[in-house]
Design a protein around this motif. Structure first.
Motif, mmCIF file in Angstrom:
data_model
loop_
_atom_site.group_PDB
_atom_site.id
_atom_site.type_symbol
_atom_site.label_atom_id
_atom_site.label_comp_id
_atom_site.label_asym_id
_atom_site.label_seq_id
_atom_site.Cartn_x
_atom_site.Cartn_y
_atom_site.Cartn_z
ATOM 1 N N PHE A 1 0.817 -1.211 0.000
ATOM 2 C CA PHE A 1 0.000 0.000 0.000
ATOM 3 C C PHE A 1 0.854 1.266 0.000
ATOM 4 N N ALA B 1 -2.870 5.246 1.635
ATOM 5 C CA ALA B 1 -3.879 4.338 1.097
ATOM 6 C C ALA B 1 -5.092 4.225 2.019
ATOM 7 N N ARG C 1 -1.032 3.555 5.391
ATOM 8 C CA ARG C 1 -0.363 2.242 5.394
ATOM 9 C C ARG C 1 -0.363 1.656 6.803
ATOM 10 N N ASP D 1 -9.994 -1.807 -6.760
ATOM 11 C CA ASP D 1 -8.694 -1.235 -6.422
ATOM 12 C C ASP D 1 -8.364 -0.003 -7.247
#
Length: 168
Positions: free
Chosen positions: A40, A44, A57, A116
């Motif tokens: 990540f 993120a 993260r 995603d």
């Protein structure tokens, strides 16, 4: 950069993103929290069915660490990653997967899709946003009944609910 170089780079990017998808699943299944974190970006987000579970993260690693504390053996099996490039350094993806999990001492099975967003972060691709959408999930002995019902999402300890992907 020539057209051929651009096309080769796009193929390399696609392969790297596919490897990223698999690496995340292997890290999660193997309790490799460093590997999960490396998947990540620093900023993120991780969501489930549209509800954000974690941001950053470190927050995602903490979320996964906590979730894995309720799990036994897990197998995340990706079947495909449909990738759409939104630029040279950004892409969207839809990852189809099956989950086999021991959750709260109960064996469960289901199918999900990860919605995603990927970005090139320095010299590598990472996940910038991930939203796990559930198609169906239930304890092993209830999968057939749950899958054919109006409430195929049956996480242990939660009320049965609808799929994130209803038939139209």
């Amino acid at each position: 950069m020539s057209d051929l170089e651009k096309r080769v780079r796009r193929l390399e990017d696609r392969a790297e993103i596919n490897d990223l998808v698999v690496a995340y699943f292997l890290a999660a299944d193997g309790d490799d929290l460093d590997g999960v974190g490396e998947s990540f970006t620093e900023d993120a987000t991780f969501s489930s069915s549209g509800a954000q579970n974690a941001a950053s993260r470190a927050g995602i690693v903490d979320f996964i660490r906590t979730a894995r504390g309720y799990m036994g053996l897990t197998i995340h099996t990706p079947h495909y990653a449909h990738i759409t490039f939104d630029g040279d350094d950004e892409a969207s993806g839809l990852v189809g997967a099956h989950l086999e999990l021991v959750l709260g001492g109960q064996s469960i099975y289901g199918a999900v899709r990860y919605v995603d967003r990927y970005v090139r972060d320095g010299d590598r691709w990472r996940i910038a946003a991930r939203d796990m959408r559930t198609i169906h999930i239930a304890p092993w002995l209830e999968v057939g009944e749950a899958y054919s019902s109006e409430t195929p999402v049956r996480w242990p300890g939660a009320a049965p609910g609808p799929t994130d992907y209803p038939r139209k």
